[in-house]
Scaffold this active site. Structure first.
Site, PDB file in Angstrom:
ATOM      1  N   HIS A   1     -16.116  13.226 -54.360  1.00  0.00           N
ATOM      2  CA  HIS A   1     -16.054  12.189 -55.278  1.00  0.00           C
ATOM      3  C   HIS A   1     -15.052  11.070 -54.978  1.00  0.00           C
ATOM      4  O   HIS A   1     -15.016   9.867 -55.320  1.00  0.00           O
ATOM      5  CB  HIS A   1     -15.319  12.857 -56.818  1.00  0.00           C
ATOM      6  CG  HIS A   1     -13.979  13.122 -56.660  1.00  0.00           C
ATOM      7  ND1 HIS A   1     -13.347  14.317 -56.451  1.00  0.00           N
ATOM      8  CD2 HIS A   1     -12.595  12.159 -56.719  1.00  0.00           C
ATOM      9  CE1 HIS A   1     -11.997  14.274 -56.792  1.00  0.00           C
ATOM     10  NE2 HIS A   1     -11.528  12.855 -56.609  1.00  0.00           N
TER      11      HIS A   1
ATOM     12  N   SER B   1      -6.635  13.167 -54.276  1.00  0.00           N
ATOM     13  CA  SER B   1      -7.892  13.759 -54.132  1.00  0.00           C
ATOM     14  C   SER B   1      -8.486  13.799 -52.629  1.00  0.00           C
ATOM     15  O   SER B   1      -8.179  12.650 -52.034  1.00  0.00           O
ATOM     16  CB  SER B   1      -9.034  13.028 -54.776  1.00  0.00           C
ATOM     17  OG  SER B   1      -8.869  13.433 -56.292  1.00  0.00           O
TER      18      SER B   1
ATOM     19  N   ASP C   1     -17.644  19.522 -54.414  1.00  0.00           N
ATOM     20  CA  ASP C   1     -16.989  18.270 -54.529  1.00  0.00           C
ATOM     21  C   ASP C   1     -16.371  18.284 -52.890  1.00  0.00           C
ATOM     22  O   ASP C   1     -15.014  17.948 -52.773  1.00  0.00           O
ATOM     23  CB  ASP C   1     -15.779  18.186 -55.638  1.00  0.00           C
ATOM     24  CG  ASP C   1     -15.049  17.154 -55.798  1.00  0.00           C
ATOM     25  OD1 ASP C   1     -15.774  15.846 -55.060  1.00  0.00           O
ATOM     26  OD2 ASP C   1     -14.327  17.064 -56.492  1.00  0.00           O
TER      27      ASP C   1
END
Length: 479
Positions: free
Chosen positions: A68, A177, A99
């Site tokens: 992402h 992230s 992911d």
């Protein structure tokens, strides 16, 4: 003298620890992504967005990060810890399911002097971890310390699919992230997501998922994580257990659906009891023990295998024990009626006289509140032999020919001129090939939208110009 030696030893240990941490930091990367974001409500439009994330240099001169962080990317730059220069990077491999992504940088100078991080093992509850990354609140490297709270299956927000995840209490914020979570200097997970409005509940993609992904992409293709294509039911109720003749020594899940195109459609059938996966006992709630006193979804032992391999399933059929081999050939997208969340592609659509049609995707569902209940129900359904995709009338562009139809939006279509269709492509072909004076679209409740074919074709260009739509169909249909 003894005090002096203790002080000296402590100093040496602190120096070694500091040196080790500095080496670790050299492998942490900040990622700058410019993305082209599709507009699923106006599928001919898109917008640009800039964002940042984190990553880690691993063996093979790869940068490991989240999918992402680089989804829908148009341009990527990366910057190493302690440096100001940015280098152009490209996506080498990506798994939107898990992911995860691997980036490559062509300039060798980017990797000079760095020691790649290595992988540890799946962390245990209460194990200490350090999360590195570049979260909001500053521009320099951040390190937060925490412990593993639990390890179990959890829905990955990026794909909407459930896989093993590691919950941690280390502070994780936007920008973290893709950053690594380390224990004893080795990667045990990749920061993935947080629960908003919670107190330090973050999730990692565990190291075993990362290693599966890296092994998968070695042949140049990311095949993904397999889905058996089974609908199952818990066997905790005493009455249902007696009905199927199960004693207290037998546990498992009842198979209530076998998808027609799944790889086990020939070997399993509705009414079978799934009792073990890869030799691991399936409990009545569908969990398996993956470590002493720790349980998670039985899919865990399917996810351990690569696509193309086989996994052994123990079943009970008509009160007889059997074992079958399940070839792993399909991902969930191959079998669900509504595709999982799409990335790195523009949405499909076509405009016919101001009526806009599109296949139903999860992107489309989350982009609107219209008809959400019915569309969410469709998203939970499996494909059938004669139906593999849902088509919706996305919206109606107001014009003199569409008066009275402007309230139709996110409307699932079941028939065209009285005939069903399998998918979006077949629907498009039927629209183009229609020879009747009117095109009649119908849902499963008998509600109809009727389009005058000659009028639609005559006014098409004027409607497109009025709404500043360059192309009447997506690029895949123009080809």
């Amino acid at each position: 003298m003894r005090i002096i030696w203790i002080v000296l030893l402590s100093t040496l240990l602190l120096t070694a620890s500091s040196h080790h941490e500095d080496i670790t930091k050299q492998a942490i990367v900040k990622i700058y992504t410019t993305s082209k974001i599709p507009n699923y409500q106006e599928p001919w439009n898109s917008s640009m967005r800039s964002s940042t994330g984190s990553g880690a240099i691993i063996e093979g001169e790869y940068i490991l990060t989240n999918a992402h962080v680089v989804a829908n990317q148009a341009f990527i730059e990366v910057q190493r810890y302690g440096q100001r220069k940015r280098y152009i990077a490209k996506v080498y491999a990506v798994s939107h399911q898990a992911d995860l992504a691997l980036l490559k940088v062509e300039e060798k100078a980017f990797f000079e002097g760095v020691i790649p991080l290595t992988f540890g093992s799946l962390p245990k509850v209460e194990q200490k971890i350090v999360v590195y990354g570049y979260p909001m609140g500053g521009n320099t490297l951040s390190a937060t310390i925490g412990v593993v709270s639990r390890v179990e299956h959890h829905v990955y927000a990026h794909s909407g699919e459930a896989f093993l995840a590691v919950q941690v209490d280390a502070a994780v914020n936007p920008g973290n992230s893709g950053g690594p979570a380390l224990s004893d200097g080795k990667i045990v997970g990749v920061v993935m997501q947080v629960i908003t409005k919670s107190q330090n509940i973050g999730y990692l993609v565990p190291v075993n998922m990362v290693q599966h992904f890296i092994e998968d992409m070695k042949d140049g293709t990311c095949d993904g994580f397999a889905d058996l294509g089974l609908g199952t039911q818990k066997l905790e109720n005493p009455a249902i257990r007696r009905y199927y003749g199960l004693d207290d020594n037998v546990s498992g899940k009842l198979i209530v659906k076998v998808v027609h195109n799944s790889s086990v459609s020939a070997s399993l059938q509705e009414g079978d009891i799934l009792t073990a996966v890869d030799g691991h006992n399936v409990e009545n709630d569908g969990t398996v023990e993956f470590r002493n006193h720790e349980y998670t979804h039985y899919q865990h032992y399917v996810d351990a295998y690569q696509m193309g391999e086989t996994v052994k399933l123990d079943i009970i059929r008509d009160q007889k024990k059997m074992q079958v081999e399940a070839p792993l050939e399909h991902v969930a997208d191959d079998m669900y009626l509504v595709k999982t969340t799409r990335y790195d592609t523009m949405p499909k659509y076509f405009v016919y006289g101001g009526y806009v049609f599109s296949p139903l995707t999860r992107n489309l569902i989350v982009s609107t509140k219209l008809n959400r209940l019915k569309l969410s129900y469709l998203a939970s359904k499996w494909q059938e032999d004669d139906k593999s995709e849902v088509v919706v009338l996305l919206k109606v562009l107001a014009s003199d020919m569409s008066r009275g139809d402007n309230d139709f939006a996110m409307w699932p279509i079941d028939k065209i001129n009285g005939e069903p269709f399998k998918d979006f492509e077949e629907f498009y072909q039927k629209m183009q090939a229609a020879k009747s004076e009117y095109i009649v679209l119908e849902d499963n409740d008998g509600v109809k939208v009727i389009i005058d074919k000659e009028e639609a074709q005559m006014k098409q260009n004027a409607i497109l110009k009025k709404y500043n739509i360059e192309f009447d169909k997506s690029i895949d249909l123009r080809k």
